[in-house]
Design a protein around this motif. Structure first.
Motif, PDB file in Angstrom:
ATOM      1  N   UNK A   1       5.018  -5.366   0.716  1.00 42.24           N
ATOM      2  CA  UNK A   1       6.182  -5.470   1.608  1.00 42.24           C
ATOM      3  C   UNK A   1       6.060  -4.506   2.792  1.00 42.24           C
ATOM      4  N   UNK A   2       5.269  -3.433   2.600  1.00 46.53           N
ATOM      5  CA  UNK A   2       5.156  -2.396   3.642  1.00 46.53           C
ATOM      6  C   UNK A   2       3.803  -2.378   4.341  1.00 46.53           C
ATOM      7  N   UNK A   3       2.799  -3.042   3.774  1.00 43.63           N
ATOM      8  CA  UNK A   3       1.449  -3.016   4.348  1.00 43.63           C
ATOM      9  C   UNK A   3       0.965  -4.443   4.596  1.00 43.63           C
ATOM     10  N   UNK A   4       0.340  -4.702   5.760  1.00 47.57           N
ATOM     11  CA  UNK A   4      -0.130  -6.058   6.060  1.00 47.57           C
ATOM     12  C   UNK A   4      -1.138  -6.591   5.049  1.00 47.57           C
ATOM     13  N   UNK A   5      -1.984  -5.684   4.519  1.00 45.36           N
ATOM     14  CA  UNK A   5      -3.031  -6.119   3.591  1.00 45.36           C
ATOM     15  C   UNK A   5      -3.314  -5.011   2.586  1.00 45.36           C
TER      16      UNK A   5
END
Length: 281
Positions: A160-164
């Motif tokens: 939810x907080x990091x693209x990948x």
């Protein structure tokens, strides 16, 4: 293509695996060629193709077919000039494995082609997307897809907080195959291309083919799972990473009867079938 499983709040996760099968393009090999024609001759040499098909049939496809979670797509990317005789053989080998999809692409930069293959197969529906890759002479544990999907569920607060986010299962074996069957050495290796996946937020396009697998930790958060045997890395005559010389040598040992049972359970691989295929049977 297979349907996709839910992950809470109605969200879904598409799991998409990629296998490059003798794709003719630029880059992607440690062994250089001066032209596409030279590379074409190397790739489609009958002796090389015979070995690739033996490994693919004996090692890679059994581990795909035996996945405990069958809800994924296994994309096999090859070239638009892949000879018909080999295309027919590839189609026949995969005909009974519903997860497999074969796609052909014109010559272009290797990473560009493989990223395009993943993009073409991706479903954009506002859901997280899971990608992995597997070479055509390697195998993954039969519960890799299930463990990968469960890890994505467990890591929801992170993606939810990091693209990948990269997920790495780093334990297994290096092997070679021949008339005696599999010969192996226990092996732990971080960020191998095997049993390694990337969880992408909805809409994020920079996936597993946009970075070298051994450098994923420099581009995104990662989580590593040691312990269970999850990867089987092939070493053979046409193994690209070993053709330049100076590669690490291993003290391979034939499988014991107990290990034969273990390899069937963990990777779906029948050592009797390996012996038959590599004896010309």
């Amino acid at each position: 293509m297979p349907t996709r499983s839910g992950v809470g709040s109605g969200a879904e996760m598409q799991v998409l695996g990629l296998c490059r099968f003798s794709y003719l393009g630029r880059g992607g090999f440690k062994v250089d060629h001066d032209s596409l024609e030279e590379r074409r001759a190397f790739l489609y040499d009958p002796r090389r193709m015979d070995e690739r098909f033996r490994y693919f049939e004996a090692i890679t496809l059994p581990s795909v077919q035996a996945q405990t979670d069958p809800d994924f797509t296994f994309l096999i990317a090859t070239g638009d000039c892949f000879p018909d005789i080999y295309m027919e053989r590839l189609a026949a080998l995969t005909a009974d494995i519903p997860q497999t999809v074969i796609r052909r692409y014109p010559p272009m930069k290797h990473r560009q082609a493989m990223a395009r293959a993943l993009k073409d197969a991706r479903v954009e529906d506002g859901a997280p997307h899971l990608q992995f890759r597997l070479d055509d002479d390697d195998a993954m544990g039969v519960d890799f897809v299930a463990r990968f999907r469960q890890t994505a569920r467990d890591l929801r607060p992170l993606w939810d907080r990091h693209p990948a986010i990269a997920v790495d299962f780093n334990t297994g074996y290096v092997f070679r195959a021949g008339p005696r069957g599999l010969e192996v050495v226990a092996y732990k290796y971080p960020y191998s291309a095997i049993a390694l996946g990337v969880i992408l937020q909805p809409g994020v396009q920079e996936g597993i083919m946009h970075h070298g697998h051994h450098k994923l930790w420099t581009a995104m958060p990662t989580i590593t799972f040691p312990g269970d045997d999850m990867m089987l890395r092939g070493h053979n005559e046409f193994n690209d990473s070993r053709m330049k010389g100076g590669a690490r040598q291993f003290d391979y040992q034939p499988l014991t009867p107990e290990q034969e049972v273990h390899f069937r359970a963990r990777f779906g691989i029948d050592n009797a079938r390996v012996r038959a295929l590599f004896s010309g049977g």
